[in-house]
Scaffold this motif. Structure first.
Motif, short mmCIF file in Angstrom:
data_model
loop_
_atom_site.label_atom_id
_atom_site.label_comp_id
_atom_site.label_asym_id
_atom_site.label_seq_id
_atom_site.Cartn_x
_atom_site.Cartn_y
_atom_site.Cartn_z
N MET A 563 -38.50 -17.40 -27.02
CA MET A 563 -39.50 -17.47 -28.07
C MET A 563 -38.92 -17.11 -29.43
SD MET A 563 -41.88 -18.80 -26.53
CE MET A 563 -42.95 -18.88 -27.94
N LEU A 564 -37.92 -16.25 -29.46
CA LEU A 564 -37.23 -15.98 -30.72
C LEU A 564 -36.57 -17.25 -31.24
CD1 LEU A 564 -36.09 -14.19 -32.95
CD2 LEU A 564 -34.23 -13.55 -31.38
N PHE A 565 -35.90 -17.97 -30.34
CA PHE A 565 -35.27 -19.23 -30.74
C PHE A 565 -36.32 -20.24 -31.19
CE2 PHE A 565 -34.10 -23.58 -29.55
CZ PHE A 565 -33.01 -23.77 -30.40
N VAL A 566 -37.45 -20.34 -30.46
CA VAL A 566 -38.49 -21.31 -30.82
C VAL A 566 -39.08 -20.98 -32.18
CG1 VAL A 566 -40.79 -22.15 -30.20
CG2 VAL A 566 -39.02 -21.96 -28.45
N ALA A 567 -39.30 -19.69 -32.46
CA ALA A 567 -39.84 -19.30 -33.76
C ALA A 567 -38.89 -19.72 -34.88
CB ALA A 567 -40.08 -17.79 -33.80
N ILE A 568 -37.60 -19.50 -34.68
CA ILE A 568 -36.61 -19.92 -35.68
C ILE A 568 -36.58 -21.44 -35.77
CG2 ILE A 568 -34.15 -19.92 -36.26
CD1 ILE A 568 -33.96 -17.19 -34.87
N PHE A 569 -36.69 -22.11 -34.62
CA PHE A 569 -36.60 -23.56 -34.58
C PHE A 569 -37.75 -24.22 -35.34
CE2 PHE A 569 -37.61 -27.67 -32.77
CZ PHE A 569 -36.38 -28.31 -32.80
N ILE A 570 -38.99 -23.74 -35.14
CA ILE A 570 -40.12 -24.40 -35.81
C ILE A 570 -40.08 -24.16 -37.32
CG2 ILE A 570 -41.58 -24.41 -33.76
CD1 ILE A 570 -43.06 -22.01 -34.83
N VAL A 571 -39.54 -23.01 -37.73
CA VAL A 571 -39.34 -22.80 -39.17
C VAL A 571 -38.33 -23.81 -39.70
CG1 VAL A 571 -38.49 -21.21 -40.92
CG2 VAL A 571 -39.96 -20.36 -39.09
N SER A 572 -37.23 -23.98 -38.97
CA SER A 572 -36.20 -24.93 -39.38
C SER A 572 -36.74 -26.35 -39.41
CB SER A 572 -35.01 -24.85 -38.42
OG SER A 572 -34.11 -25.90 -38.62
N TRP A 573 -37.51 -26.74 -38.39
CA TRP A 573 -38.06 -28.10 -38.31
C TRP A 573 -38.97 -28.37 -39.50
CZ3 TRP A 573 -37.64 -31.81 -34.24
CH2 TRP A 573 -38.49 -32.92 -34.37
N ASN A 574 -39.84 -27.43 -39.82
CA ASN A 574 -40.76 -27.63 -40.93
C ASN A 574 -40.05 -27.60 -42.27
OD1 ASN A 574 -43.81 -27.72 -40.06
ND2 ASN A 574 -42.83 -26.25 -38.68
N PHE A 575 -39.00 -26.79 -42.39
CA PHE A 575 -38.22 -26.80 -43.62
C PHE A 575 -37.58 -28.16 -43.85
CE2 PHE A 575 -37.18 -22.02 -44.38
CZ PHE A 575 -38.52 -21.80 -44.63
N SER A 576 -37.06 -28.75 -42.77
CA SER A 576 -36.43 -30.07 -42.92
C SER A 576 -37.45 -31.13 -43.30
CB SER A 576 -35.72 -30.46 -41.62
OG SER A 576 -36.65 -30.66 -40.57
N ASN A 577 -38.73 -30.94 -42.88
CA ASN A 577 -39.77 -31.92 -43.22
C ASN A 577 -40.10 -31.93 -44.71
OD1 ASN A 577 -40.02 -32.82 -40.61
ND2 ASN A 577 -41.83 -31.58 -40.13
N ILE A 578 -39.87 -30.81 -45.39
CA ILE A 578 -40.21 -30.76 -46.81
C ILE A 578 -38.95 -30.73 -47.68
CG2 ILE A 578 -42.44 -29.68 -46.45
CD1 ILE A 578 -41.21 -26.99 -47.14
N GLY A 579 -37.80 -31.02 -47.08
CA GLY A 579 -36.59 -31.18 -47.85
C GLY A 579 -35.81 -29.92 -48.13
N ILE A 580 -36.16 -28.79 -47.51
CA ILE A 580 -35.39 -27.57 -47.69
C ILE A 580 -34.13 -27.67 -46.83
CG2 ILE A 580 -35.36 -25.07 -47.34
CD1 ILE A 580 -38.31 -25.03 -47.96
N GLN A 581 -32.99 -27.39 -47.39
CA GLN A 581 -31.71 -27.64 -46.72
C GLN A 581 -31.34 -26.56 -45.70
OE1 GLN A 581 -30.13 -30.54 -47.13
NE2 GLN A 581 -31.88 -31.03 -48.45
#
Length: 735
Positions: A563-581
């Motif tokens: 769940m720690l990895f998933v929490a980091i992953f969904i933040v990363s996924w959403n960042f990529s959706n709005i163009g954050i590198q």
């Protein structure tokens, strides 16, 4: 007052930190239990809605046969069991299995296993027909996934049902508070902290809820959201989505501008209230109620399907501990705390009924014991655990209880000399109430006042339920069940309803026969006749809750790492959706697709739609008659319309059927490279129409026209334009 030692200071500060982490990132287990029930209710409602179009959406005879799904929407990371067979019988079976697991999840029976099964089957049904999906489906499949790693069954569930106490694991923690604590095992700041659960799964839920709103705001870049604040006005103009409430609010354009501004900035700043480090519980409740109000408003104004329900219900997990304590303070009355319920240890029906009532419908402190203890209770009433303390009642939750009906709130006690022992009264009457100890009181639950002179009979083992209330009235069987309902915070209305039934006598007789039958057929064999491997009775197996673990299990460690990895992953996924590198490598995206936490929150972005659209289906029958078959629910009634024209259907939302059909047309039929879907839908239309019509009224050919009308900012609408989208021939006429 002496100075603290270094060890005491460290313990104090680490204890404060421990409490603050639980407060900021944890959830109350009662809120988690409510969340479980509400999410399961959403899944069940979604299944019922989908079942209405079972043939059309999920079989090979519908609009999305398996061959089409495999051709256009399959993935090596999808495992839809619905694709095993395309017949309506198999799909019905899978739907029933899905519903059974959902009901099991609702009551908390094998909770983690059933939550996993519900999540897996939900993914399967969404992957089998992805074009009818929407953001609500994404949200509740994510919440189901996180729920696998939450203690959904830790309270108010079959898994936590024990006779010794309610919410077993929680109360076991409370009873074991500091009993075997080492110096490094930090104590809770107060007893109510034992109701809190914190893990990386709770962190993932908070992150998910926050991301949905914050990322949604980042997608809302249009002037309608940021400059002119007309986005709400445009959204409420949409003919399919708008309700009568929306049409009323359109009369207040300045109010709609304020609502647009409020929605946008609440989405951006509201999530921070989830984790404010001071007054955390109050701010989190403020955020939860704010988002519930937001989605209630959405649901009242727009037809959003299950999206409104899941987003409202998901906020229940944020209800803080103090709110539950306040609720229980209000419902802990003397009558409810002093109620004693006794069950028959020789009857499975009696045991299961008593445990069900205790777990789901009575206060956790309610004493539920075998019938053999009914008379023993009167001998030790002067030492009852709920007895008064310095003139005021108390209970082991350190919160006390209220009494709104009596100035003297001390518990009524009866000495052994006040009781009377008499012969057993025949079981012929199944709703009896007796009084002992010279006390009498009106009993509106069962419409009977026991006279003070009535002696107390000795309860015999063939009774299946016995209650003794705070006034000493002893009731058995159906009357006892009525007493329990009257004292229940949830079932108090049942006696009033049953008392006013038109056929009350017939209902009572039927209930008496049914309960006696269940009592008889579930009776246990005598111990001398049981084989060596016989299962122990329920009251033995569920007598005492197991003590909580002092050390985390391997499952706990591994699940928290995931769940720690998933929490980091969904933040990363959403960042990529709005163009954050700053995000994880794209090579890890397969994890999101496999677990189906892939997501995009671009609803009504960058601005709401500004066009109204519908279809006109121009049909030719076998006799060359000309008609239109989309308006007036023509696709669902399979009837034609005259005369043929391109005017907008009224009401538009009924013409589309339901929100799943609307999404099919919007996401699939109107999409690019949609020839395969249009062909499949055309074949479906021909089959269904011609199965209901024969001879000259059979459907021969039809043309689907796409009609669009633009919404202008001044409130007017441009003239509609139409263009042919698809031509279809059902069969060749013989020459």
């Amino acid at each position: 007052m002496g100075r603290r030692t270094i060890g005491e200071s460290l313990e104090h500060y680490f204890g404060f930190l421990y409490h603050k982490v639980h407060e900021m990132f944890g959830f109350d287990v009662r809120s988690i239990a409510l969340f479980r029930m509400l999410v399961a209710a959403v899944v069940l409602g979604d299944l019922i809605q989908r079942a209405a179009d079972l043939k059309a959406h999920y079989t090979d005879a519908g609009v999305m046969p398996r061959s089409l799904v495999l051709e256009k929407y399959s993935s090596p990371y999808y495992f839809p069991v619905h694709m095993i067979n395309g017949t309506i019988y198999f799909q019905t079976l899978i739907f029933l299995i899905h519903g059974a697991f959902t009901l099991s999840m609702f009551v908390g029976y094998y909770t983690r296993l059933c939550t996993f099964a519900v999540w897996f089957l939900t993914l399967s049904i969404q992957e089998h027909n992805p074009v009818v999906g929407h953001a609500g489906d994404v949200y509740f499949r994510c919440m189901l996934f996180y729920g696998i790693f939450l203690p959904l069954g830790g309270c108010y569930s079959v898994d936590s049902a024990y006779f010794d106490d309610g919410c077993s694991s929680v109360h076991a923690k409370r009873q074991a508070n500091n009993a075997e604590r080492k110096w490094w095992q930090l104590p809770a700041r107060n007893l109510t902290s034992h109701y809190r659960h914190v893990s990386f799964a709770t962190v993932a839920v908070l992150v998910q809820m926050a991301l949905m709103y914050i990322i949604s705001w980042y997608h809302k870049t249009g002037d309608e959201w940021r400059v002119t604040h007309t986005a709400t006005w445009y959204a409420l103009q949409l003919d399919y989505f708008s309700t009568f409430v929306a049409k009323f609010l359109l009369n207040f354009p300045e109010l709609l501008k304020f609502l647009t501004w409020a929605v946008a900035y609440w989405e951006l700043y509201g999530p921070y209230f989830y984790v404010v480090p001071f007054f955390t519980d109050y701010f989190r409740l403020f955020a939860a109620l704010g988002y519930m109000a937001l989605h209630i408003g959405f649901g009242m104004c727009l037809r959003l399907g299950t999206f409104a329900w899941i987003t409202i219900f998901a906020q229940s997990i944020c209800f803080p501990t103090w709110m539950w304590e306040a609720i229980f303070y209000r419902i802990r009355t003397r009558e409810r705390l002093n109620l004693r319920v006794h069950f028959n240890t020789n009857s499975g029906f009696s045991e299961y009924l008593a445990l069900t009532l205790k777990t789901f419908f009575l206060l956790p402190e309610t004493r539920v014991t075998p019938i053999a203890e009914a008379d023993k209770d009167r001998e030790r009433e002067t030492t009852k655990p709920w007895e008064t303390n310095n003139g005021k009642p108390w209970d082991n939750t350190n919160n006390g209880y209220r009494d709104d009906h009596h100035q003297d709130v001390s518990v009524v006690t009866h000495s052994p000399q006040q009781t009377h022992q008499t012969h057993y009264v025949s079981e012929g009457n199944d709703d009896r109430t007796y009084s002992y100890g010279g006390h009498s009181s009106p009993s509106p639950a069962y419409g009977y006042t026991a006279p003070s002179s009535t002696p107390s009979p000795t309860v015999m083992p063939n009774e299946w339920l016995v209650t003794v209330d705070t006034y000493g009235h002893r009731s058995v069987n159906l009357r006892a069940l009525g007493v329990v309902c009257y004292h229940s915070p949830l079932l108090w209305w049942v006696p009033y309803v049953t008392a006013h039934l038109p056929a009350k006598a017939s209902f009572t007789n039927s209930a008496t026969i049914a309960t006696r039958f269940l009592h008889a057929v579930t009776a246990y064999l005598p111990a001398s006749q049981q084989h060596a491997g016989a299962k122990a009775p329920l009251h033995v197996r569920r007598r005492v809750a197991p003590r909580p673990r002092l050390y985390p299990s391997i499952w706990t460690v591994l699940s928290n790492m995931l769940m720690l990895f998933v929490a980091i992953f969904i933040v990363s996924w959403n960042f990529s959706n709005i163009g954050i590198q700053y995000h994880l490598p794209y090579s890890t995206n397969w994890v999101g697709v496999l677990l189906r936490v892939d997501q995009s929150w671009n609803m009504f972005s960058p601005h709401p739609p500004k066009a109204h659209w519908w279809y006109v289906i121009e049909a030719r029958l076998d006799d060359d008659s000309h008609m239109e078959i989309f308006k007036n629910e023509g696709l669902w009634k399979w009837e034609g319309n005259q005369p043929f024209n391109f005017d907008k259907p009224e009401p538009l939302y009924k013409t589309f059927g339901n929100h799943r059909w609307y999404k099919f047309f919007e996401n699939g039929y109107n999409g690019r490279d949609a020839e395969a879907i249009r062909l499949s839908f055309g074949r479906y239309m021909c089959r269904e129409w011609n199965a209901r019509h024969s001879g000259p009224k059979m459907l021969h050919t039809f043309t689907v026209h796409f009609v669009i009308q633009q919404q202008n900012e001044d409130g007017t609408r441009s003239p509609y334009n139409h263009s042919p989208l698809w031509n279809h021939m059902c069969y060749d006429k013989p020459k």
